[in-house]
Design a protein around this motif. Structure first.
Motif, PDB file in Angstrom:
ATOM      1  N   TYR A   5       0.806  -1.056  -0.340  1.00  0.00           N
ATOM      2  CA  TYR A   5      -0.389   0.037   0.353  1.00  0.00           C
ATOM      3  C   TYR A   5       0.956   1.262   0.089  1.00  0.00           C
ATOM      4  CZ  TYR A   5      -3.772  -3.135   1.091  1.00  0.00           C
ATOM      5  OH  TYR A   5      -4.774  -3.972   0.960  1.00  0.00           O
ATOM      6  N   PHE A   6       0.851   2.370  -0.318  1.00  0.00           N
ATOM      7  CA  PHE A   6       1.114   3.463  -0.541  1.00  0.00           C
ATOM      8  C   PHE A   6      -0.266   4.920  -0.225  1.00  0.00           C
ATOM      9  CE2 PHE A   6       2.206   0.688  -3.966  1.00  0.00           C
ATOM     10  CZ  PHE A   6       3.663   1.037  -4.100  1.00  0.00           C
ATOM     11  N   THR A   7       0.443   5.599   0.128  1.00  0.00           N
ATOM     12  CA  THR A   7      -0.406   6.992   0.869  1.00  0.00           C
ATOM     13  C   THR A   7       0.361   7.927  -0.510  1.00  0.00           C
ATOM     14  OG1 THR A   7       1.765   8.223   1.528  1.00  0.00           O
ATOM     15  CG2 THR A   7       1.116   6.675   3.033  1.00  0.00           C
ATOM     16  N   ILE A   8      -1.150   8.617  -0.365  1.00  0.00           N
ATOM     17  CA  ILE A   8      -1.192   9.649  -2.022  1.00  0.00           C
ATOM     18  C   ILE A   8      -0.333  11.004  -1.265  1.00  0.00           C
ATOM     19  CG2 ILE A   8      -2.109  12.049  -0.052  1.00  0.00           C
ATOM     20  CD1 ILE A   8      -4.187  11.553  -2.349  1.00  0.00           C
ATOM     21  N   LYS A   9       0.654  10.903  -0.897  1.00  0.00           N
ATOM     22  CA  LYS A   9       1.904  11.822  -0.842  1.00  0.00           C
ATOM     23  C   LYS A   9       2.531  11.150  -1.496  1.00  0.00           C
ATOM     24  CE  LYS A   9       5.497  13.987   2.474  1.00  0.00           C
ATOM     25  NZ  LYS A   9       6.054  14.194   2.674  1.00  0.00           N
ATOM     26  N   VAL A  10       3.427   9.719  -1.038  1.00  0.00           N
ATOM     27  CA  VAL A  10       3.822   8.725  -2.855  1.00  0.00           C
ATOM     28  C   VAL A  10       3.195   8.745  -3.883  1.00  0.00           C
ATOM     29  CG1 VAL A  10       4.748   6.729  -2.810  1.00  0.00           C
ATOM     30  CG2 VAL A  10       4.553   7.535  -0.520  1.00  0.00           C
ATOM     31  N   VAL A  11       2.027   8.603  -4.143  1.00  0.00           N
ATOM     32  CA  VAL A  11       1.230   8.572  -5.459  1.00  0.00           C
ATOM     33  C   VAL A  11       1.545   9.507  -6.034  1.00  0.00           C
ATOM     34  CG1 VAL A  11      -1.087   7.686  -6.185  1.00  0.00           C
ATOM     35  CG2 VAL A  11      -0.061   6.783  -4.433  1.00  0.00           C
ATOM     36  N   SER A  12       1.343  10.506  -5.773  1.00  0.00           N
ATOM     37  CA  SER A  12       1.255  12.574  -6.267  1.00  0.00           C
ATOM     38  C   SER A  12       2.655  12.759  -6.563  1.00  0.00           C
ATOM     39  CB  SER A  12       0.809  13.449  -5.373  1.00  0.00           C
ATOM     40  OG  SER A  12       2.021  13.386  -4.257  1.00  0.00           O
ATOM     41  N   ARG A  13       3.658  12.356  -6.000  1.00  0.00           N
ATOM     42  CA  ARG A  13       4.725  11.885  -6.103  1.00  0.00           C
ATOM     43  C   ARG A  13       5.165  11.236  -7.581  1.00  0.00           C
ATOM     44  NH1 ARG A  13       8.358  11.370  -0.601  1.00  0.00           N
ATOM     45  NH2 ARG A  13       7.782  13.733  -0.196  1.00  0.00           N
ATOM     46  N   PHE A  14       4.749  10.066  -7.392  1.00  0.00           N
ATOM     47  CA  PHE A  14       5.097   9.397  -8.199  1.00  0.00           C
ATOM     48  C   PHE A  14       4.342   9.532  -9.703  1.00  0.00           C
ATOM     49  CE2 PHE A  14       3.563   5.462 -11.414  1.00  0.00           C
ATOM     50  CZ  PHE A  14       4.800   5.337 -11.772  1.00  0.00           C
ATOM     51  N   LEU A  15       3.018  10.119  -9.412  1.00  0.00           N
ATOM     52  CA  LEU A  15       2.662  10.333 -11.022  1.00  0.00           C
ATOM     53  C   LEU A  15       3.100  11.737 -10.932  1.00  0.00           C
ATOM     54  CD1 LEU A  15      -1.248   8.953  -9.917  1.00  0.00           C
ATOM     55  CD2 LEU A  15       0.173   8.472 -11.630  1.00  0.00           C
ATOM     56  N   ARG A  16       3.539  13.003 -10.484  1.00  0.00           N
ATOM     57  CA  ARG A  16       3.905  14.470 -10.711  1.00  0.00           C
ATOM     58  C   ARG A  16       2.442  14.962 -10.734  1.00  0.00           C
ATOM     59  NH1 ARG A  16       6.098  13.925 -15.375  1.00  0.00           N
ATOM     60  NH2 ARG A  16       6.815  11.480 -15.365  1.00  0.00           N
ATOM     61  N   GLU A  17       1.443  15.122  -9.826  1.00  0.00           N
ATOM     62  CA  GLU A  17       0.196  15.692  -9.505  1.00  0.00           C
ATOM     63  C   GLU A  17       0.739  16.609  -8.590  1.00  0.00           C
ATOM     64  OE1 GLU A  17      -2.116  16.847 -11.959  1.00  0.00           O
ATOM     65  OE2 GLU A  17      -0.642  15.576 -13.427  1.00  0.00           O
ATOM     66  N   LYS A  18      -0.493  16.958  -7.917  1.00  0.00           N
ATOM     67  CA  LYS A  18      -0.804  17.801  -6.986  1.00  0.00           C
ATOM     68  C   LYS A  18      -1.843  16.707  -5.816  1.00  0.00           C
ATOM     69  CE  LYS A  18       0.044  21.852  -7.111  1.00  0.00           C
ATOM     70  NZ  LYS A  18       1.028  22.877  -6.296  1.00  0.00           N
ATOM     71  N   ALA A  19      -2.118  16.292  -4.583  1.00  0.00           N
ATOM     72  CA  ALA A  19      -2.450  15.469  -3.913  1.00  0.00           C
ATOM     73  C   ALA A  19      -4.308  15.681  -3.944  1.00  0.00           C
ATOM     74  CB  ALA A  19      -2.540  15.408  -1.765  1.00  0.00           C
ATOM     75  N   HIS A  20      -4.225  17.005  -4.238  1.00  0.00           N
ATOM     76  CA  HIS A  20      -5.895  18.144  -4.288  1.00  0.00           C
ATOM     77  C   HIS A  20      -6.585  17.027  -5.864  1.00  0.00           C
ATOM     78  CE1 HIS A  20      -5.206  21.062  -6.581  1.00  0.00           C
ATOM     79  NE2 HIS A  20      -3.924  21.107  -6.037  1.00  0.00           N
ATOM     80  N   THR A  21      -5.657  16.911  -6.606  1.00  0.00           N
ATOM     81  CA  THR A  21      -6.288  16.337  -7.625  1.00  0.00           C
ATOM     82  C   THR A  21      -6.248  15.211  -7.644  1.00  0.00           C
ATOM     83  OG1 THR A  21      -4.467  18.327  -9.278  1.00  0.00           O
ATOM     84  CG2 THR A  21      -4.941  16.511 -10.130  1.00  0.00           C
ATOM     85  N   ARG A  23      -7.305  13.496  -5.593  1.00  0.00           N
ATOM     86  CA  ARG A  23      -8.751  13.427  -4.682  1.00  0.00           C
ATOM     87  C   ARG A  23      -9.936  13.605  -5.247  1.00  0.00           C
ATOM     88  NH1 ARG A  23      -5.572  14.859  -0.042  1.00  0.00           N
ATOM     89  NH2 ARG A  23      -6.181  17.367  -0.530  1.00  0.00           N
ATOM     90  N   PHE A  24      -9.585  14.626  -6.360  1.00  0.00           N
ATOM     91  CA  PHE A  24     -10.890  15.151  -7.443  1.00  0.00           C
ATOM     92  C   PHE A  24     -10.972  13.674  -8.489  1.00  0.00           C
ATOM     93  CE2 PHE A  24     -11.934  17.142 -11.190  1.00  0.00           C
ATOM     94  CZ  PHE A  24     -12.914  17.536 -11.103  1.00  0.00           C
ATOM     95  N   TRP A  25     -10.088  13.165  -8.835  1.00  0.00           N
ATOM     96  CA  TRP A  25     -10.134  12.546  -9.846  1.00  0.00           C
ATOM     97  C   TRP A  25     -10.524  11.003  -9.431  1.00  0.00           C
ATOM     98  CZ3 TRP A  25      -4.293  12.182 -12.368  1.00  0.00           C
ATOM     99  CH2 TRP A  25      -5.047  13.371 -13.329  1.00  0.00           C
ATOM    100  N   MET A  26     -10.827  10.464  -7.846  1.00  0.00           N
ATOM    101  CA  MET A  26     -11.022   9.890  -6.995  1.00  0.00           C
ATOM    102  C   MET A  26     -12.039   9.704  -6.991  1.00  0.00           C
ATOM    103  SD  MET A  26      -8.434   8.466  -4.213  1.00  0.00           S
ATOM    104  CE  MET A  26      -8.706   7.937  -2.904  1.00  0.00           C
ATOM    105  N   LYS A  27     -12.721  11.137  -6.284  1.00  0.00           N
ATOM    106  CA  LYS A  27     -13.945  11.212  -6.537  1.00  0.00           C
ATOM    107  C   LYS A  27     -14.885  11.073  -7.909  1.00  0.00           C
ATOM    108  CE  LYS A  27     -16.551  15.255  -6.479  1.00  0.00           C
ATOM    109  NZ  LYS A  27     -16.045  16.856  -6.279  1.00  0.00           N
TER     110      LYS A  27
END
Length: 74
Positions: A5-21, A23-27
């Motif tokens: 499992y990975f946190t949103i911080k790790v995922v945002s770094r990997f995708l080069r996107e901000k965490a709020h983006t 979260r928006f896509w998830m919704k």
């Protein structure tokens, strides 16, 4: 042992996107993730692959959110 499992911080770094983006896509794309005991979002490799595809459709192929949803048939 590989990380499961990975946190949103790790995922945002990997995708080069901000965490709020992310979260928006998830919704918008109805992506459900697990939660840790501390109520942090936990992403699986499958979740990251979905988000990577969404990022590609929106950022590279220049789809709108609705167009990407139709393309992915969500």
């Amino acid at each position: 042992m590989k990380k499961t499992y990975f946190t949103i911080k790790v995922v945002s770094r990997f995708l080069r996107e901000k965490a709020h983006t992310i979260r928006f896509w998830m919704k918008e794309f109805r992506i459900e993730t697990g939660r840790s005991r501390g109520n942090y979002r936990l992403f699986t490799r499958e979740d990251i692959c979905k988000l990577k595809k969404i990022r590609e459709l929106i950022r590279v192929d220049e789809y709108t959110i609705n167009g990407a949803i139709k393309k992915l048939k969500i």
